[in-house]
Design an enzyme around this catalytic site. Structure first.
Site, PDB file in Angstrom:
ATOM      1  N   LYS A   9       0.832  -1.196   0.000  1.00 16.96           N
ATOM      2  CA  LYS A   9       0.000   0.000   0.000  1.00 16.96           C
ATOM      3  C   LYS A   9       0.881   1.267   0.000  1.00 16.96           C
ATOM      4  CE  LYS A   9      -3.863  -2.381   2.290  1.00 16.96           C
ATOM      5  NZ  LYS A   9      -4.656  -2.517   3.545  1.00 16.96           N
ATOM      6  N   TYR A  49     -12.007  -2.775  -3.719  1.00 17.74           N
ATOM      7  CA  TYR A  49     -12.569  -2.968  -2.375  1.00 17.74           C
ATOM      8  C   TYR A  49     -14.105  -3.007  -2.385  1.00 17.74           C
ATOM      9  CZ  TYR A  49      -8.105  -2.545   0.104  1.00 17.74           C
ATOM     10  OH  TYR A  49      -6.840  -2.770   0.612  1.00 17.74           O
ATOM     11  N   PHE A  57     -15.588   2.671   7.137  1.00 20.45           N
ATOM     12  CA  PHE A  57     -14.231   3.130   6.817  1.00 20.45           C
ATOM     13  C   PHE A  57     -13.945   3.107   5.315  1.00 20.45           C
ATOM     14  CE2 PHE A  57     -14.051  -1.406   7.949  1.00 20.45           C
ATOM     15  CZ  PHE A  57     -13.468  -1.968   6.815  1.00 20.45           C
ATOM     16  N   ARG A  85      -1.233 -14.785   3.723  1.00 18.85           N
ATOM     17  CA  ARG A  85      -1.968 -14.055   4.775  1.00 18.85           C
ATOM     18  C   ARG A  85      -1.257 -14.206   6.132  1.00 18.85           C
ATOM     19  NH1 ARG A  85      -6.618 -10.791   3.852  1.00 18.85           N
ATOM     20  NH2 ARG A  85      -7.565 -11.675   5.732  1.00 18.85           N
ATOM     21  N   THR A  91      -5.322  -8.240  10.291  1.00 17.19           N
ATOM     22  CA  THR A  91      -5.699  -6.950   9.690  1.00 17.19           C
ATOM     23  C   THR A  91      -5.306  -5.774  10.576  1.00 17.19           C
ATOM     24  OG1 THR A  91      -7.560  -8.036   8.615  1.00 17.19           O
ATOM     25  CG2 THR A  91      -7.654  -5.634   8.769  1.00 17.19           C
ATOM     26  N   ARG A 102       2.779  -6.943   9.137  1.00 21.87           N
ATOM     27  CA  ARG A 102       2.043  -5.912   9.875  1.00 21.87           C
ATOM     28  C   ARG A 102       2.495  -5.857  11.338  1.00 21.87           C
ATOM     29  NH1 ARG A 102      -3.752  -7.574   7.237  1.00 21.87           N
ATOM     30  NH2 ARG A 102      -3.735  -6.213   5.412  1.00 21.87           N
ATOM     31  N   ASN A 112      -1.901  -0.168   7.351  1.00 17.46           N
ATOM     32  CA  ASN A 112      -1.350  -1.502   7.642  1.00 17.46           C
ATOM     33  C   ASN A 112      -0.495  -2.084   6.523  1.00 17.46           C
ATOM     34  OD1 ASN A 112      -3.433  -2.135   5.950  1.00 17.46           O
ATOM     35  ND2 ASN A 112      -4.460  -3.557   7.341  1.00 17.46           N
ATOM     36  N   HIS A 115      -1.662  -5.489   1.393  1.00 20.31           N
ATOM     37  CA  HIS A 115      -2.895  -6.244   1.126  1.00 20.31           C
ATOM     38  C   HIS A 115      -2.519  -7.620   0.596  1.00 20.31           C
ATOM     39  CE1 HIS A 115      -6.770  -7.378  -0.674  1.00 20.31           C
ATOM     40  NE2 HIS A 115      -6.058  -7.766  -1.717  1.00 20.31           N
ATOM     41  N   GLU A 126      -8.812 -10.556  -8.255  1.00 20.87           N
ATOM     42  CA  GLU A 126      -7.907  -9.415  -8.069  1.00 20.87           C
ATOM     43  C   GLU A 126      -6.771  -9.435  -9.092  1.00 20.87           C
ATOM     44  OE1 GLU A 126      -6.932  -9.652  -3.884  1.00 20.87           O
ATOM     45  OE2 GLU A 126      -8.946  -9.041  -3.298  1.00 20.87           O
TER      46      GLU A 126
END
Ligand code: ADP
Length: 148
Positions: A9, A49, A57, A85, A91, A102, A112, A115, A126
């Site tokens: 990100k 998203y 949010f 993951r 998250t 993270r 964070n 993704h 995706e």
């Protein structure tokens, strides 16, 4: 072989974490099958998203994702969606274990760093969204040293 979509990100790019993050996936033994630095616009971020559009949010999340360049990647390997993951961590960085990306590099849920697709089906969607061009087809020569 399974593939996943990983995105560093804008905060991860700004903070100079690109090499560190790529290194973690590479050293694990996953194969890099797509990579680009890209700035996305609002409608693209909203599409990525879309499942979260009802969340309070959502607008802030879209603003965050379009606030600077991101690094979009395809990583390949056995169970790469689930294991990716785990490498990324929970998250909310307050709950991410030390040793995860993270857990090691983030504080707030809205910053964070990274993704990763949450399922094989979302990874497929995706990858199709972010990499409409044909991916480079290459095979790693160390494969037998990683897989039995
Ligand atoms: P993940 O990225 O771990 O798959 P989600 O799909 O639930 O998590 O959420 C997508 C992203 O939205 C998160 O990575 C985070 O950047 C942001 N987010 C999730 N929950 C919140 C929240 N409560 N407040 C602010 N941002 C959030």
């Amino acid at each position: 072989m399974e593939q996943t979509f990983i995105m560093i990100k804008p905060d991860g790019v700004q903070r100079g974490l690109v090499g560190e993050i790529i290194g973690r996936f590479e050293k694990k033994g996953f194969y890099l099958k797509g990579l680009k630095l890209i700035t996305v616009d609002q409608s693209f971020a909203e599409k990525h998203y879309a499942d979260l559009s009802a969340k309070p949010f959502f607008n802030g999340l879209v603003e965050y994702i379009i606030s600077g360049p991101v690094v979009a990647m395809i990583w390949e390997g056995k169970n790469v969606v689930t294991t990716g993951r785990k490498i990324i961590g929970a998250t909310n960085p307050a709950e991410s274990a030390p040793g995860t990306i993270r857990g090691d590099f983030a504080i707030d849920i809205g910053r964070n760093v990274i993704h990763g697709s949450d399922a094989v089906e979302s990874a497929r969607k995706e990858i199709a969204l972010w990499f409409p061009e044909s991916p480079v087809n290459w095979q790693s020569s160390v494969h037998p040293w990683i897989y039995e």
